[in-house]
Design an enzyme around this catalytic site. Structure first.
Site, PDB file in Angstrom:
ATOM      1  N   LYS A 116      48.843   4.892 -28.746  1.00 20.78           N
ATOM      2  CA  LYS A 116      47.991   3.726 -28.888  1.00 20.78           C
ATOM      3  C   LYS A 116      48.903   2.800 -29.695  1.00 20.78           C
ATOM      4  CE  LYS A 116      43.390   4.009 -28.255  1.00 20.78           C
ATOM      5  NZ  LYS A 116      42.773   5.210 -28.155  1.00 20.78           N
ATOM      6  N   GLY A 163      38.398   7.709 -25.903  1.00 21.77           N
ATOM      7  CA  GLY A 163      36.945   8.133 -25.511  1.00 21.77           C
ATOM      8  C   GLY A 163      36.024   7.595 -26.852  1.00 21.77           C
ATOM      9  N   ASN A 288      46.478   2.255 -18.735  1.00 23.10           N
ATOM     10  CA  ASN A 288      46.334   3.376 -17.960  1.00 23.10           C
ATOM     11  C   ASN A 288      47.498   4.005 -16.897  1.00 23.10           C
ATOM     12  OD1 ASN A 288      43.987   4.038 -19.550  1.00 23.10           O
ATOM     13  ND2 ASN A 288      42.759   2.753 -17.994  1.00 23.10           N
ATOM     14  N   ARG A 290      47.964   5.741 -14.317  1.00 23.62           N
ATOM     15  CA  ARG A 290      47.459   6.486 -13.317  1.00 23.62           C
ATOM     16  C   ARG A 290      46.703   5.559 -12.268  1.00 23.62           C
ATOM     17  NH1 ARG A 290      43.716   7.207 -17.409  1.00 23.62           N
ATOM     18  NH2 ARG A 290      41.635   6.393 -16.641  1.00 23.62           N
ATOM     19  N   ARG A 336      29.191   4.871  -9.613  1.00 17.54           N
ATOM     20  CA  ARG A 336      29.719   6.266  -9.445  1.00 17.54           C
ATOM     21  C   ARG A 336      28.358   7.018  -9.557  1.00 17.54           C
ATOM     22  NH1 ARG A 336      34.052   6.932 -14.098  1.00 17.54           N
ATOM     23  NH2 ARG A 336      35.223   5.044 -13.481  1.00 17.54           N
TER      24      ARG A 336
HETATM   25  C1  MV4 Z   1      37.290  -2.123 -29.480  1.00 12.95           C
HETATM   26  C2  MV4 Z   1      35.992  -2.631 -29.451  1.00 12.95           C
HETATM   27  C3  MV4 Z   1      35.682  -3.942 -30.208  1.00 12.95           C
HETATM   28  N1  MV4 Z   1      36.745  -4.456 -30.759  1.00 12.95           N
HETATM   29  N2  MV4 Z   1      38.414  -2.822 -30.178  1.00 12.95           N
HETATM   30  C4  MV4 Z   1      36.105   2.017 -27.026  1.00 12.95           C
HETATM   31  C5  MV4 Z   1      37.050   2.901 -26.711  1.00 12.95           C
HETATM   32  C6  MV4 Z   1      38.404   2.589 -26.655  1.00 12.95           C
HETATM   33  N3  MV4 Z   1      39.325   2.876 -25.618  1.00 12.95           N
HETATM   34  C7  MV4 Z   1      38.429   1.211 -27.313  1.00 12.95           C
HETATM   35  N4  MV4 Z   1      36.982   0.796 -27.657  1.00 12.95           N
HETATM   36  C8  MV4 Z   1      36.753  -0.295 -28.079  1.00 12.95           C
HETATM   37  N5  MV4 Z   1      37.523  -0.906 -28.795  1.00 12.95           N
HETATM   38  C9  MV4 Z   1      37.980  -3.803 -30.931  1.00 12.95           C
HETATM   39  N6  MV4 Z   1      39.001  -4.354 -31.747  1.00 12.95           N
HETATM   40  C10 MV4 Z   1      34.980  -2.125 -28.862  1.00 12.95           C
HETATM   41  C11 MV4 Z   1      35.326  -0.868 -28.250  1.00 12.95           C
HETATM   42  C12 MV4 Z   1      34.207  -0.187 -27.414  1.00 12.95           C
HETATM   43  C13 MV4 Z   1      34.450  -0.380 -25.883  1.00 12.95           C
HETATM   44  C14 MV4 Z   1      35.620  -0.535 -25.313  1.00 12.95           C
HETATM   45  C15 MV4 Z   1      35.707  -0.542 -23.690  1.00 12.95           C
HETATM   46  C16 MV4 Z   1      34.630  -0.029 -23.188  1.00 12.95           C
HETATM   47  C17 MV4 Z   1      33.534   0.440 -23.725  1.00 12.95           C
HETATM   48  C18 MV4 Z   1      33.522   0.238 -25.167  1.00 12.95           C
HETATM   49  C19 MV4 Z   1      32.352   0.846 -25.727  1.00 12.95           C
HETATM   50  C20 MV4 Z   1      32.034   0.690 -27.260  1.00 12.95           C
HETATM   51  C21 MV4 Z   1      33.081   0.236 -27.815  1.00 12.95           C
END
Ligand code: MV4
Length: 447
Positions: A116, A163, A288, A290, A336
Site C-alpha cells: 500500500k 479487505g 490490482n 491481476r 455475482r
Molecule cells: C477509504 C475510504 C474512505 N476514505 N479511504 C476499504 C477497503 C480498502 N481497500 C479501502 N477502503 C476504504 N478506504 C479513505 N481515505 C473508504 C473505504 C471503504 C471502501 C472502499 C471501497 C469499496 C468499499 C468500501 C467499503 C467501506 C470502506
C-alpha cells in the site's frame, strides 16, 4: 505464440481462460484438487493434473505442485486467474525461473503495487491523485498531530491491510486515540507489519476502477471504468460500466491520467486502478495486478477480449491499437450469483439439482455449473456471473430483470432474489448510490 497454457485456478475463471486459449489455438492444462475432479474446466481442458487435496493451501496455493504440473505437461505459460496465486510475486518469479511465462506483470511490478505505501508513493510520483495522507505513524501524539494537519475526519489504515481489516475512522482527538491503538493492534494480529498511516476519510464515495492494458513496448490503453459501489462487507455484488456518475469528459480526463501513470511506472499486462470518487474528484486507492472477476462488463462495452490480450501481451505481442481505436458503446451490468443464504450470507454448498441459464441478445453467463453438479464446500461461494449489456443503461436494466427471471437454480439457495430486489430500488435505478448504500439498505429493509 504459446502452444500450451496451464490454468492455475478453478471455477468460472478457469473456464474463461480455457475458452480464450481455445479460440487462439492454444492447448490447455487444467490443474485441480481432489474435490474438483468433476469440474467443467477439468472436463474441457486438453489435459488435467490433480495437484493435491481439497484444501486450497494443499492444491491451488501449492506453488511447487503447480510448477511441476507445468513442467511434466510441457506448458509454456501459466495463467493464474484471480485470487489464489494471482498476486503472489514469489510465485511469478518461481514460474519464470523454471523457463515458463507468467501471464501477468513482472514480479517486481507486483511487489511495487502490492504494498500500500510503495503503491501510494509510486502513484503520487506518476501523477495520480490521492487522498491527503500521513507517513507511518509513530505514536498517538504523532497521529493527532497529523490528524490536525489533514483535518478530521481521517481513517487509519494498516500498511499491509486488505479487505477493510485494520481500518479505523476518527472524527476528533478522542476517537483518534482509540483508532490509532485499535488499528495498530488489528494490524499486528492480522498482517506481517503493524505499521499504520492515515488518510483524509471520504464519507460517501463511489468505488470506481479503471481497467488498463499495457504491452512490453510502452503502449498503454485504458478500457474505461467500472463502478463497483454496490458491495457489502468488501464483497462486490453488482458492477456496471460505464459508471452512472461519470460523463465522457471526466472519463477521458481520468483515462489520460491513468495511461500516463502506467507508462511512467512501466507496468505491463492487464491491471486495474481502484479509485474512490467523491464530489467530482478521483482518489487513487490501490492497484490490482491481476484479471478481475468483473472484467466481462468492460469486454461488453469495449469489445476487447481481456484474457486474450493478457495472453498476447505475455507472449511478447504488441497491442497493435491505440486509445483512439477503442470505441466504447452501450452499457453492461454484472450480478455475482453466490450459493449462499441471502439473509445471513453464509455459504450453502450442495448439489445443483436443476440449472437453466438465461440467454438471448446481450446476455452472458460465466459459470462452471451444470445440472447435477455438486458445489464443493472448500472454496468461494460464487457460482455464476450474469453479465447483461444493452444500448442504454435503462435497456440494460430491463434486460437484466428479464434474465434474472429466466435463471433457474434449484438445490442451493442463492443470491438471485437479492439481485432482483436491489435492481428494483429507486436509488439503484437512478444510479444514485455510494459504497455504503447496500449495507444501509439491508440494515433498514426489515423495519
Ligand atoms: C477509504 C475510504 C474512505 N476514505 N479511504 C476499504 C477497503 C480498502 N481497500 C479501502 N477502503 C476504504 N478506504 C479513505 N481515505 C473508504 C473505504 C471503504 C471502501 C472502499 C471501497 C469499496 C468499499 C468500501 C467499503 C467501506 C470502506
Amino acid at each position: 505464440m504459446f502452444e500450451k497454457v496451464l490454468i492455475a485456478n478453478r471455477g468460472e475463471v478457469a473456464l474463461r481462460i480455457h475458452r480464450a486459449c481455445r479460440e487462439m489455438g492454444i492447448r490447455t492444462v487444467a490443474v485441480h484438487s481432489e474435490a474438483d475432479a468433476n469440474a467443467m474446466h477439468v472436463r474441457l481442458a486438453d489435459e488435467a493434473v490433480c495437484i493435491g487435496p481439497a484444501r486450497s493451501t494443499d492444491s491451488y496455493l501449492n506453488k511447487s505442485a503447480i510448477i511441476s504440473a507445468a513442467l511434466i505437461t510441457g506448458a509454456d505459460a501459466i495463467h493464474p486467474g484471480y485470487g489464489f496465486l494471482s498476486e503472489n510475486a514469489d510465485f511469478a518469479e518461481m514460474v519464470e525461473e523454471h523457463g515458463i511465462t507468467f501471464i501477468g506483470p513482472t514480479a517486481d511490478q507486483m511487489r511495487l503495487m502490492g504494498d500500500k505505501i510503495t503503491a501510494r508513493q509510486a502513484a503520487i510520483k506518476a501523477g495520480l491523485p490521492v487522498t491527503p495522507g500521513s507517513p507511518a505513524l509513530e505514536s498517538v501524539e504523532h497521529a493527532i498531530e497529523w490528524a490536525h494537519k489533514i483535518g478530521y475526519p481521517v481513517i487509519v489504515k494498516a500498511k499491509d491491510g486488505g479487505g477493510g481489516k485494520g481500518m479505523k475512522t476518527a472524527f476528533n482527538d478522542e476517537e483518534m486515540r482509540e483508532a490509532f491503538t485499535m488499528a495498530k493492534a488489528e494490524a499486528k494480529a492480522s498482517f506481517p507489519s503493524d505499521v499504520v498511516y492515515m488518510e483524509k476519510y471520504l464519507q460517501k464515495p463511489r468505488h470506481i476502477e479503471m481497467q488498463i492494458l499495457a504491452d512490453k513496448y510502452g503502449h498503454v490503453v485504458h478500457l474505461g471504468e467500472r463502478d463497483c459501489s454496490i458491495q457489502r462487507k468488501n464483497q462486490k455484488l453488482i458492477e456496471e460500466s460505464p459508471s452512472p456518475a461519470l460523463n465522457d469528459k471526466q472519463r477521458k480526463e481520468i483515462g489520460d491520467i491513468v495511461r500516463k501513470a502506467i507508462e511512467q511506472i512501466g507496468y505491463t499486462n492487464a491491471g486495474t486502478l481502484e479509485f474512490l470518487y467523491e464530489d467530482g474528484k478521483f482518489y487513487f486507492l490501490e492497484m490490482n495486478t491481476r484479471l478481475q472477476v468483473e472484467h466481462p462488463i468492460t469486454e461488453a462495452v469495449s469489445g476487447i477480449d481481456i484474457v486474450r490480450e493478457q495472453i498476447r501481451i505475455a507472449s511478447g505481442a504488441e497491442l497493435g491499437y491505440t486509445q483512439d481505436d477503442i470505441k466504447f458503446s452501450g452499457h453492461a451490468i454484472e450480478c455475482r450469483i453466490n450459493a449462499e443464504n441471502p439473509e445471513t450470507f453464509t455459504p450453502c454448498p450442495g448439489k445443483v439439482t436443476e440449472w437453466h441459464a438465461p440467454g438471448g441478445l446481450g446476455v452472458r453467463v460465466d459459470s462452471e455449473i451444470y445440472s447435477g453438479y455438486s458445489i464443493p464446500p472448500f472454496y468461494d461461494s460464487m457460482i455464476a456471473k450474469l453479465i447483461v449489456s444493452g444500448k442504454t443503461r435503462n435497456a440494460t436494466l430491463m434486460r437484466l430483470r428479464r434474465a434474472l427471471e429466466e435463471f433457474v437454480i434449484e438445490g442451493v439457495p442463492n443470491t438471485i432474489p437479492l439481485h432482483q430486489e436491489i435492481i428494483s430500488q429507486a436509488e439503484f435505478i437512478d444510479g444514485q448510490y455510494n459504497i455504503h448504500w447496500l449495507e444501509n439498505y439491508m440494515k433498514n429493509r426489515h423495519k
